[in-house]
Design an enzyme around this catalytic site. Structure first.
Site, PDB file in Angstrom:
ATOM      1  N   SER A  19      50.896  42.645   0.380  1.00  0.00           N
ATOM      2  CA  SER A  19      49.882  41.630   0.636  1.00  0.00           C
ATOM      3  C   SER A  19      48.562  42.106  -0.153  1.00  0.00           C
ATOM      4  O   SER A  19      48.420  43.060  -0.584  1.00  0.00           O
ATOM      5  CB  SER A  19      49.431  41.358   2.020  1.00  0.00           C
ATOM      6  OG  SER A  19      48.718  40.257   2.177  1.00  0.00           O
ATOM      7  N   TYR A  77      47.077  43.636  10.522  1.00  0.00           N
ATOM      8  CA  TYR A  77      47.672  43.321   9.405  1.00  0.00           C
ATOM      9  C   TYR A  77      47.262  44.064   7.786  1.00  0.00           C
ATOM     10  O   TYR A  77      47.869  44.428   7.347  1.00  0.00           O
ATOM     11  CB  TYR A  77      47.403  41.965   9.380  1.00  0.00           C
ATOM     12  CG  TYR A  77      48.476  41.178   8.197  1.00  0.00           C
ATOM     13  CD1 TYR A  77      49.970  41.150   8.300  1.00  0.00           C
ATOM     14  CD2 TYR A  77      47.854  40.936   7.143  1.00  0.00           C
ATOM     15  CE1 TYR A  77      50.649  40.314   7.357  1.00  0.00           C
ATOM     16  CE2 TYR A  77      48.723  40.316   6.053  1.00  0.00           C
ATOM     17  CZ  TYR A  77      50.065  39.983   6.131  1.00  0.00           C
ATOM     18  OH  TYR A  77      50.793  39.329   5.504  1.00  0.00           O
TER      19      TYR A  77
HETATM   20  N1  LIG Z   1      52.641  33.666   3.768  1.00  0.00           N
HETATM   21  C1  LIG Z   1      51.620  34.231   3.183  1.00  0.00           C
HETATM   22  O1  LIG Z   1      50.481  33.991   2.981  1.00  0.00           O
HETATM   23  C2  LIG Z   1      51.811  35.839   3.018  1.00  0.00           C
HETATM   24  C3  LIG Z   1      50.873  36.470   2.100  1.00  0.00           C
HETATM   25  C4  LIG Z   1      50.991  37.970   1.865  1.00  0.00           C
HETATM   26  C5  LIG Z   1      52.115  38.614   2.300  1.00  0.00           C
HETATM   27  N2  LIG Z   1      53.026  37.986   3.213  1.00  0.00           N
HETATM   28  C6  LIG Z   1      54.228  38.666   3.706  1.00  0.00           C
HETATM   29  O2  LIG Z   1      55.293  37.798   3.389  1.00  0.00           O
HETATM   30  C7  LIG Z   1      56.443  38.371   4.116  1.00  0.00           C
HETATM   31  C8  LIG Z   1      57.101  37.184   4.813  1.00  0.00           C
HETATM   32  O3  LIG Z   1      56.366  36.389   5.445  1.00  0.00           O
HETATM   33  P1  LIG Z   1      56.276  34.779   5.383  1.00  0.00           P
HETATM   34  O4  LIG Z   1      55.052  34.206   4.884  1.00  0.00           O
HETATM   35  O5  LIG Z   1      57.642  34.245   4.636  1.00  0.00           O
HETATM   36  O6  LIG Z   1      56.245  34.488   6.924  1.00  0.00           O
HETATM   37  P2  LIG Z   1      57.396  33.801   7.785  1.00  0.00           P
HETATM   38  O7  LIG Z   1      56.799  33.714   9.212  1.00  0.00           O
HETATM   39  O8  LIG Z   1      57.616  32.334   7.555  1.00  0.00           O
HETATM   40  O9  LIG Z   1      58.759  34.670   8.001  1.00  0.00           O
HETATM   41  C9  LIG Z   1      58.579  35.776   8.518  1.00  0.00           C
HETATM   42  C10 LIG Z   1      59.991  36.250   8.842  1.00  0.00           C
HETATM   43  O10 LIG Z   1      60.229  37.564   9.693  1.00  0.00           O
HETATM   44  C11 LIG Z   1      60.748  37.597  10.490  1.00  0.00           C
HETATM   45  N3  LIG Z   1      60.584  38.701  11.571  1.00  0.00           N
HETATM   46  C12 LIG Z   1      59.386  38.555  12.338  1.00  0.00           C
HETATM   47  N4  LIG Z   1      59.430  39.862  13.228  1.00  0.00           N
HETATM   48  C13 LIG Z   1      60.651  40.284  12.633  1.00  0.00           C
HETATM   49  C14 LIG Z   1      61.197  41.639  13.330  1.00  0.00           C
HETATM   50  N5  LIG Z   1      60.483  42.360  14.306  1.00  0.00           N
HETATM   51  N6  LIG Z   1      62.495  41.790  12.636  1.00  0.00           N
HETATM   52  C15 LIG Z   1      62.933  41.454  11.957  1.00  0.00           C
HETATM   53  N7  LIG Z   1      62.328  40.095  11.194  1.00  0.00           N
HETATM   54  C16 LIG Z   1      60.962  39.711  11.829  1.00  0.00           C
HETATM   55  C17 LIG Z   1      60.526  36.393  11.062  1.00  0.00           C
HETATM   56  O11 LIG Z   1      61.505  35.622  12.301  1.00  0.00           O
HETATM   57  C18 LIG Z   1      60.688  35.207   9.946  1.00  0.00           C
HETATM   58  O12 LIG Z   1      61.807  34.695   9.829  1.00  0.00           O
HETATM   59  C19 LIG Z   1      55.719  39.229   5.418  1.00  0.00           C
HETATM   60  O13 LIG Z   1      55.925  40.570   4.947  1.00  0.00           O
HETATM   61  C20 LIG Z   1      54.160  38.756   4.945  1.00  0.00           C
HETATM   62  O14 LIG Z   1      53.302  39.637   5.682  1.00  0.00           O
HETATM   63  C21 LIG Z   1      53.119  36.733   3.430  1.00  0.00           C
END
Ligand SMILES: NC(=O)c1ccc[n+]([C@@H]2O[C@H](COP(=O)([O-])OP(=O)(O)OC[C@H]3O[C@@H](n4cnc5c(N)ncnc54)[C@H](O)[C@@H]3O)[C@@H](O)[C@H]2O)c1
Length: 273
Positions: free
Chosen positions: A141, A154
């Site tokens: 991130s 985080y």
């Molecule tokens: N959305 C943002 O702004 C953003 C920014 C930077 C990084 N990220 C990273 O992107 C990645 C995806 O996140 P997203 O934004 O799509 O969020 P999201 O909440 O839409 O998706 C996250 C997914 O991870 C799954 N998950 C949660 N805990 C879990 C576990 N213990 N085991 C297996 N699966 C699990 C959830 O069920 C969900 O399907 C993450 O690593 C997040 O930190 C997101």
């Protein structure tokens, strides 16, 4: 990895957001998929959206459970014959100050965000080394180089993921395995909706609405950029214009930018009291 056709990709967090979009776009490119998540319904929804020409397996995996992640890696190879790419994408967040957050919530985030990536990388590595060409894509991130207030676990976990990615890169130099460290800015997904909030703390509904307003990149666009980084064997991939701007500000004003954001959060908190 220039050509993704017929490659086997293991992907975590495939039930929502960036993971779901990665699954759809990778299937469109002819990848066979081993999709993992804790959310069984979401995983089934994702599979309904995939091109039918590719082989797909779904796996209920809690990435914070080391034994389960290692068993999943074995399952993927048993089902698909081998594995070419692992994308450690699953993640969660919390919204609370470090002096207020419980150790239980801290560990929940850290175990998924950091240990999930560590287990997912180490469990698949022996299989990836057997291929002529293989890739690991670990989703970190912008919080890996710029911590935002109220996101302590985080921030710490994403910094740690970046350190892990760079160490793996150094140690796997001149091997068949390429690693991409991915750093998205705000992506409009369910990450805040799924985050833990503490009772009496920040208002969740308000935070979700604010996040939906400021998250400038769609998960579809994010997946496109991440796959672009994968095919180019990039070591570091920023995702979104905000990520590029934050990266620059951190380089120009390493302490000043942090102080300014801390001040802005303080003023915002006082306003809503
Ligand atoms: N959305 C943002 O702004 C953003 C920014 C930077 C990084 N990220 C990273 O992107 C990645 C995806 O996140 P997203 O934004 O799509 O969020 P999201 O909440 O839409 O998706 C996250 C997914 O991870 C799954 N998950 C949660 N805990 C879990 C576990 N213990 N085991 C297996 N699966 C699990 C959830 O069920 C969900 O399907 C993450 O690593 C997040 O930190 C997101």
């Amino acid at each position: 990895m220039k050509n993704l056709k017929d490659k086997v990709v293991a992907l975590t967090g495939a039930a929502s957001g960036i993971g779901r979009c990665l699954a759809i776009q990778l299937a469109d490119k002819g990848c066979h998929l081993a999709l993992a998540d804790v959310d069984e319904n979401g995983l089934q929804e994702t599979t309904k959206l995939l091109a039918t020409s590719v082989k797909v397996s779904t796996h209920i995996v809690n990435v914070a459970n080391k034994d389960r992640v290692y068993a999943w890696a074995d399952e993927v190879v048993a089902k698909h014959g081998h594995v070419d790419v692992v994308i450690n994408n699953a993640g969660v967040a919390s919204t609370a100050r470090l002096d207020e957050i419980s150790y239980e919530d801290f560990d929940w985030v850290f175990n998924i965000v950091f240990y999930g990536v560590l287990y997912g990388t180490k469990a698949f590595l022996p299989y990836l080394k057997q291929r002529n060409e293989a890739n690991i894509v670990n989703i970190s991130s912008v919080n890996a180089f710029f911590p935002f207030p109220n996101n302590g676990p985080y921030n710490a976990a994403k910094h740690a993921v970046k350190g892990l990615n760079q160490t793996f890169m150094q140690e796997l130099r001149n091997t068949n395995v390429n690693i991409t460290s991915v750093h998205p800015g705000g992506i409009k997904t369910n990450i805040v909706r799924n985050a833990r909030f503490i009772e009496g703390g920040v208002d969740k509904g308000k935070k979700v609405r604010e996040f939906d307003k400021v998250a400038g990149t769609s998960p579809e666009k994010a997946a496109e950029i991440i796959i672009g980084g994968l095919v180019k064997n990039r070591k570091r991939q920023l995702v979104g214009k905000d990520a590029v701007v934050i990266d620059l500000l951190v380089r120009l004003f390493p302490q000043g930018f942090s102080d300014l954001v801390g001040l802005a959060f303080d003023l915002e908190a006082k306003k809503s009291q």
